[in-house]
Motif scaffolding. Structure first.
Motif, PDB file in Angstrom:
ATOM      1  N   ASP A   7       4.629   0.391 -11.009  1.00 16.33           N
ATOM      2  CA  ASP A   7       4.591  -1.003 -10.554  1.00 16.33           C
ATOM      3  C   ASP A   7       5.576  -1.807 -11.399  1.00 16.33           C
ATOM      4  O   ASP A   7       5.743  -1.546 -12.595  1.00 16.33           O
ATOM      5  CB  ASP A   7       3.188  -1.600 -10.690  1.00 16.33           C
ATOM      6  N   GLU A   9       7.224  -5.864 -12.225  1.00 15.99           N
ATOM      7  CA  GLU A   9       7.212  -7.318 -12.055  1.00 15.99           C
ATOM      8  C   GLU A   9       8.649  -7.785 -12.191  1.00 15.99           C
ATOM      9  O   GLU A   9       9.404  -7.250 -13.017  1.00 15.99           O
ATOM     10  CB  GLU A   9       6.337  -7.996 -13.121  1.00 15.99           C
ATOM     11  N   THR A  98       4.201   4.227  -5.009  1.00 16.33           N
ATOM     12  CA  THR A  98       4.256   2.774  -5.148  1.00 16.33           C
ATOM     13  C   THR A  98       3.414   2.111  -4.072  1.00 16.33           C
ATOM     14  O   THR A  98       3.117   2.715  -3.035  1.00 16.33           O
ATOM     15  CB  THR A  98       5.711   2.260  -5.031  1.00 16.33           C
ATOM     16  N   TRP A  99       3.041   0.874  -4.320  1.00 16.57           N
ATOM     17  CA  TRP A  99       2.305   0.094  -3.319  1.00 16.57           C
ATOM     18  C   TRP A  99       3.347  -0.680  -2.497  1.00 16.57           C
ATOM     19  O   TRP A  99       3.717  -1.785  -2.830  1.00 16.57           O
ATOM     20  CB  TRP A  99       1.310  -0.852  -3.987  1.00 16.57           C
ATOM     21  N   ASP A 103       9.332  -1.773  -4.755  1.00 16.14           N
ATOM     22  CA  ASP A 103       9.539  -1.462  -6.174  1.00 16.14           C
ATOM     23  C   ASP A 103      10.722  -0.507  -6.369  1.00 16.14           C
ATOM     24  O   ASP A 103      11.537  -0.713  -7.276  1.00 16.14           O
ATOM     25  CB  ASP A 103       8.268  -0.862  -6.774  1.00 16.14           C
ATOM     26  N   LEU A 148      -2.872  -5.067  -2.743  1.00 18.12           N
ATOM     27  CA  LEU A 148      -3.548  -4.164  -3.674  1.00 18.12           C
ATOM     28  C   LEU A 148      -4.937  -4.678  -4.028  1.00 18.12           C
ATOM     29  O   LEU A 148      -5.903  -3.904  -4.079  1.00 18.12           O
ATOM     30  CB  LEU A 148      -2.700  -4.002  -4.933  1.00 18.12           C
ATOM     31  N   ALA A 166       2.200  -5.165 -14.829  1.00 24.38           N
ATOM     32  CA  ALA A 166       2.665  -3.945 -14.176  1.00 24.38           C
ATOM     33  C   ALA A 166       1.764  -2.745 -14.484  1.00 24.38           C
ATOM     34  O   ALA A 166       1.437  -1.961 -13.592  1.00 24.38           O
ATOM     35  CB  ALA A 166       4.104  -3.656 -14.595  1.00 24.38           C
ATOM     36  N   ASP A 169      -1.646  -3.046 -12.630  1.00 22.59           N
ATOM     37  CA  ASP A 169      -1.491  -2.802 -11.195  1.00 22.59           C
ATOM     38  C   ASP A 169      -1.216  -1.322 -10.919  1.00 22.59           C
ATOM     39  O   ASP A 169      -1.672  -0.776  -9.911  1.00 22.59           O
ATOM     40  CB  ASP A 169      -0.364  -3.663 -10.623  1.00 22.59           C
ATOM     41  N   ALA A 170      -0.483  -0.665 -11.811  1.00 29.63           N
ATOM     42  CA  ALA A 170      -0.252   0.773 -11.659  1.00 29.63           C
ATOM     43  C   ALA A 170      -1.564   1.544 -11.793  1.00 29.63           C
ATOM     44  O   ALA A 170      -1.826   2.496 -11.044  1.00 29.63           O
ATOM     45  CB  ALA A 170       0.767   1.261 -12.689  1.00 29.63           C
ATOM     46  N   THR A 173      -3.568   0.984  -8.642  1.00 30.74           N
ATOM     47  CA  THR A 173      -2.977   1.734  -7.533  1.00 30.74           C
ATOM     48  C   THR A 173      -3.361   3.207  -7.620  1.00 30.74           C
ATOM     49  O   THR A 173      -3.681   3.842  -6.604  1.00 30.74           O
ATOM     50  CB  THR A 173      -1.440   1.585  -7.537  1.00 30.74           C
TER      51      THR A 173
END
Length: 320
Positions: A7, A9, A98-99, A103, A148, A166, A169-170, A173
């Motif tokens: 992830d 930013e 990745t979402w 990215d 997400l 980041a 969020d990773a 995910t």
């Protein structure tokens, strides 16, 4: 093989397009990732802030969602150093997850800005946002892609850390990736199209995830692409035999075409062509997937609706 769930930013010009750098509209300010093993367990983590070079002031919208500010970013390291370290951390045998596709696009845009080596082609990745939509959609009707946060909530994953860093969020995910229990997830890959095939030898043609996929070299315009036999030919997604169309190719939108074919052994399937414009060339992304009777009727209705709209436009022009 490991999964690298990544992830990013990024920041943008505080003054909008007027202050935008033409080679890098979005500047990465944080890379976060987790390494996931074949059992979808997190086995390692990577995180680093990046000191911005182009957009040193956070855009107002970016500032509202981040959990850090310019003072924190000033302590970060340069993008080239961080990105090189991150790619070394990824190892030799991995696939990016990745979402959504953005990215990977922004990672490569920033790498190009600093004239770093390209990522190896063709570049496969798992678009977990798209896979999640497919796994959780039981209606058969196309659904909008989930954020997400929504997926984490729907999977009942504890929200112990804030979103929009980041690494967090990773992690989220990766937890969604494990919790949604997608079958044969290795076959659910997509191809990153940041760099498209330059010639016939680099064209991508593969069958996976119960579908056929073809990514072409560039054509000077859409008509030239549609005149190419390989672009418009229809082969069964399973046995690869050439078959006739049941519903001929028609323009579904200014940048896409659809058709329906039938294989006597494997039934009906839907063909889709999407055009991507890059540097005044047009590239084709064609997929062929199985389709049921309900799907065929929906395509027939779509084709009829398009015809009626064209008739109305012609009628309005003639009456004027």
């Amino acid at each position: 093989m490991n999964y690298i769930v990544m992830d990013l930013e990024w920041n943008q010009s505080y003054n909008g397009h007027m202050g935008e750098h033409p080679r890098m509209p979005f500047e990465i300010i944080e890379i976060g990732a987790v390494k996931v093993d074949k059992n979808l367990n997190i086995i390692d983590e990577y995180s680093s802030l990046i000191k911005p070079k182009i957009y040193k002031k956070l855009h107002s919208k970016i500032r509202t969602i981040l959990n850090y500010d310019e003072d924190d970013l000033s302590l970060g390291r340069g993008f080239k150093e961080v990105c090189s370290e991150f790619l070394d951390w990824c190892g030799k045998d991995y696939i990016f997850c990745t979402w959504g596709p953005m990215d990977l696009t922004e990672l490569q845009t920033n790498m190009d800005f600093y004239y770093m080596d390209k990522l190896p082609r063709p570049l496969k990745f798992l678009n977990l946002q798209s896979i999640y939509a497919s796994v959780t959609n039981t209606s058969g009707i196309p659904q909008s892609m989930s954020k997400l946060e929504k997926a984490v909530s729907e999977m009942n994953i504890p929200e112990n850390e804030p979103f929009h860093t980041a690494l967090n969020d990773a992690r989220y995910t990766a937890l969604v990736m494990k919790e949604m229990k997608a079958k044969n997830i290795n076959q659910l890959y997509s191809f990153d199209l940041y760099i498209t095939p330059k010639n016939k030898e680099e064209e991508i043609e593969v069958s996976h995830n119960n579908q056929y996929e073809y990514i072409s070299r560039g054509f000077r315009n859409k008509h030239a692409a549609l005149d190419d036999e390989k672009v418009t030919q229809i082969r069964c997604y399973k046995c690869s035999k050439k078959v006739k169309t049941h519903i001929d190719w028609f323009a579904n939108s200014p940048s896409s075409y659809m058709c329906v074919g039938k294989c006597w052994m494997h039934g009906y399937f839907c063909g889709k062509i999407k055009f991507k414009s890059v540097n005044n060339n047009y590239y084709v992304h064609k997929t062929i997937k199985p389709i049921d009777k309900q799907g065929i009727e929906a395509i027939k209705q779509k084709q009829e609706d398009i015809r009626e709209k064209r008739k109305e436009k012609r009628h309005m022009k003639s009456s004027n």
